[in-house]
Scaffold this motif. Structure first.
Motif, mmCIF file in Angstrom:
data_model
loop_
_atom_site.group_PDB
_atom_site.id
_atom_site.type_symbol
_atom_site.label_atom_id
_atom_site.label_comp_id
_atom_site.label_asym_id
_atom_site.label_seq_id
_atom_site.Cartn_x
_atom_site.Cartn_y
_atom_site.Cartn_z
ATOM 1 N N CYS A 124 0.792 -1.233 0.000
ATOM 2 C CA CYS A 124 0.000 0.000 0.000
ATOM 3 C C CYS A 124 0.820 1.278 0.000
ATOM 4 C CB CYS A 124 -0.939 0.008 1.214
ATOM 5 S SG CYS A 124 -2.259 -1.239 1.142
ATOM 6 N N MET A 178 -6.241 8.185 -12.027
ATOM 7 C CA MET A 178 -5.985 6.775 -11.744
ATOM 8 C C MET A 178 -5.145 6.611 -10.485
ATOM 9 S SD MET A 178 -7.628 4.972 -13.889
ATOM 10 C CE MET A 178 -6.862 3.373 -13.619
ATOM 11 N N ALA A 179 -4.122 7.451 -10.341
ATOM 12 C CA ALA A 179 -3.263 7.382 -9.156
ATOM 13 C C ALA A 179 -4.058 7.687 -7.892
ATOM 14 C CB ALA A 179 -2.095 8.358 -9.296
ATOM 15 N N ILE A 205 3.861 3.778 -11.443
ATOM 16 C CA ILE A 205 3.693 2.763 -10.399
ATOM 17 C C ILE A 205 4.979 1.979 -10.202
ATOM 18 C CG2 ILE A 205 2.507 0.614 -9.791
ATOM 19 C CD1 ILE A 205 0.007 1.668 -11.078
ATOM 20 N N ARG A 264 -1.794 4.713 -20.513
ATOM 21 C CA ARG A 264 -1.751 3.555 -19.628
ATOM 22 C C ARG A 264 -0.315 3.152 -19.328
ATOM 23 N NH1 ARG A 264 -4.865 -1.748 -21.515
ATOM 24 N NH2 ARG A 264 -3.229 -1.685 -23.098
ATOM 25 N N LEU A 290 1.562 3.142 -3.370
ATOM 26 C CA LEU A 290 0.346 3.626 -4.019
ATOM 27 C C LEU A 290 -0.204 4.867 -3.331
ATOM 28 C CD1 LEU A 290 -1.523 0.260 -4.738
ATOM 29 C CD2 LEU A 290 -0.182 1.655 -6.319
ATOM 30 N N ILE A 346 -7.905 3.250 -2.711
ATOM 31 C CA ILE A 346 -8.134 1.834 -2.413
ATOM 32 C C ILE A 346 -7.097 1.329 -1.413
ATOM 33 C CG2 ILE A 346 -8.173 -0.497 -3.364
ATOM 34 C CD1 ILE A 346 -10.582 1.201 -4.133
ATOM 35 N N ALA A 347 -5.830 1.734 -1.606
ATOM 36 C CA ALA A 347 -4.768 1.324 -0.691
ATOM 37 C C ALA A 347 -5.031 1.836 0.720
ATOM 38 C CB ALA A 347 -3.414 1.826 -1.191
ATOM 39 N N GLU A 377 -7.270 7.163 -7.417
ATOM 40 C CA GLU A 377 -8.145 6.035 -7.109
ATOM 41 C C GLU A 377 -7.368 4.862 -6.525
ATOM 42 O OE1 GLU A 377 -11.274 6.403 -7.086
ATOM 43 O OE2 GLU A 377 -11.128 8.383 -7.990
ATOM 44 N N PHE A 378 -6.200 4.573 -7.077
ATOM 45 C CA PHE A 378 -5.378 3.487 -6.550
ATOM 46 C C PHE A 378 -4.951 3.786 -5.111
ATOM 47 C CE2 PHE A 378 -5.523 1.742 -10.611
ATOM 48 C CZ PHE A 378 -4.740 0.597 -10.735
ATOM 49 N N GLY A 433 0.242 8.907 -5.560
ATOM 50 C CA GLY A 433 -0.835 9.790 -5.978
ATOM 51 C C GLY A 433 -0.686 11.195 -5.438
#
Length: 436
Positions: A65, A301-302, A227, A220, A68, A308-309, A304-305, A72
């Motif tokens: 985690c 995207m970063a 990452i 992408r 991530l 979640i982490a 959101e990732f 972001g």
């Protein structure tokens, strides 16, 4: 029979995120409130929804985690803002944290917490002075009317503050606490070594990935490159016994800074484009690493990732929560929360009342001081640090329970104060925070 534990935990986490966001939008409250309550409720009363022993896999979850979460936040900082508000961020992220830990450690001489050594006080306050970027953004993203200067300070502090707290904990507080003694000169020099080496490794990795990103031009691939960079920077630094978090943050910010310079150069016309320095030629400025449009995708995207982490960390926090222990240590939790809040308010006062006396630091006014003070929510990093204390330490339970209590109180109390202020006292319609 095949185990569906990974699938079930993924459904649980994503389901909680979707439900919390939906309810937060309906109730007009920060989603982090619902995430904390929901993770504890599910973990405690619906064990079938969390079929993995989080305590057993804690280290693996944390290592997964950390990159991530910080990636972001690092991507949100613009190079132009770092140049403009660099001294402000440095004060918040380094000087203010160091002073805050020192003031907190001085409580040892007043015997605030019986039995703790001076080294234990340093560790305790290093753990509880670290702010959580995800919690802060989750709460502040709902509020309008915050100046760009304040947004940059909050973003910058949430990253630099954590790096400073980690170095203070691992290279000063923890060794001092476990051994009972410390060579002050050696500890300071070791901390400086870690700081400098971490920055150097981060800048080097950042440049390498910046150049690599010139080889492909799809959003992408660029996102995945960030990452990989985050994980690689963290792992390399930890293997070299320096700060993985500081190296990770530095690498991402460095790559992003060079990308920002490229984009700005391509947007500039005339002689500014024709006159190039050696460094501009060295980094192949004519070849763009990415574009503003693709960066927007990477940001989202970063974010959101990282979100979640952070939710995964909240489930680990739920595993650490014991209402009986929290009640048993209620006095210590309230004292620690009050002290850290007072120290934070005092350290933030520099911007409200004394900023105009220092040209390098820009004042933010009383409202800015209020926002900065109550944006100091604790979270994932505090939980990570307290878990790193060896099980043999006599007061580990005290550290875990008090830190858990302070984390929860900071999110709910600070968040409620800010929510009340922006919901009922100051109402303005402006673009969403953390977007220029």
């Amino acid at each position: 029979m095949h185990s569906f534990a990974p699938e079930i935990i993924l459904i649980t986490i994503l389901g909680l995120v979707v439900f919390s966001d939906a309810m937060a939008n309906k109730l007009k409250i920060p989603s982090v409130f619902l995430l904390l309550i929901g993770s504890y409720t599910i973990y405690t009363y619906v064990p079938i929804a969390v079929p993995i022993d989080l305590k057993h896999y804690f280290d693996a979850i944390i290592l997964f985690c950390i990159p991530l979460i910080f990636m972001g936040d690092a991507l949100h900082l613009h190079f132009s803002d770092i140049k403009k508000y660099g001294w402000d961020i440095f004060y918040l992220a380094v000087i203010a944290v160091a002073l805050s830990i020192s003031v907190g450690a001085s409580m040892y001489y007043f015997s605030v917490f019986e039995g703790l050594t001076l080294g234990a006080y340093v560790s305790l306050f290093a753990i509880n002075m670290a702010t959580d970027a995800v919690s802060v953004q989750s709460i502040l993203s709902r509020f309008k009317g915050i100046s760009h200067h304040i947004k940059v300070l909050i973003e910058g502090e949430s990253l630099g503050n954590d790096a400073t707290a980690v170095i203070a904990f691992f290279f000063i507080g923890l060794p001092w606490m476990m051994s009972g003694e410390i060579d002050a000169g050696h500890a300071v020099m070791d901390a400086l070594r870690v700081f400098v080496v971490s920055l150097g490794i981060g800048i080097a990795i950042g440049f390498v990935f910046y150049m690599l990103m010139k080889l492909f031009s799809d959003k992408r691939g660029e996102f995945f490159a960030f990452i990989i960079e985050a994980y690689l920077a963290y792992v390399v630094a930890e293997e070299m016994h320096v700060s993985g978090i500081l190296t990770l943050i530095t690498a991402i910010i460095a790559t992003k800074a060079w990308i920002d310079m490229d984009i700005k150069a391509h947007e500039t016309e005339g002689t500014a484009r024709k006159t190039k320095s050696f460094m501009r030629k060295l980094r192949l400025e004519d070849i763009k690493a990415t574009t503003n449009e693709r960066l927007e995708y990477i940001y989202e995207m970063a974010k959101e990732f990282g979100y979640i982490a952070a939710v995964m960390i909240f489930f680990v926090l739920a595993e650490m929560v014991s209402l009986e222990k929290l009640w048993a240590y209620k006095t210590e939790i309230l004292i620690m929360f009050a002290i850290t809040t007072f120290i934070r308010a005092a350290s933030m006062a520099k911007f409200a009342f004394f900023g105009h006396k220092t040209k390098a630091i820009q004042p933010v006014g009383k409202e800015g001081w209020f926002i900065l003070t109550f944006s100091g929510m604790k979270g994932a990093l505090s939980i990570i640090l307290v878990h790193m204390i060896p099980a043999s330490f006599e007061y580990k339970e005290f550290f875990e329970v008090v830190t858990t209590g302070v984390v929860m109180m900071s999110i709910f109390v600070y968040g409620t104060v800010l929510w009340t202020y922006f919901t009922f006292i100051k109402k303005e319609v402006e673009p969403s925070i953390f977007k220029k």
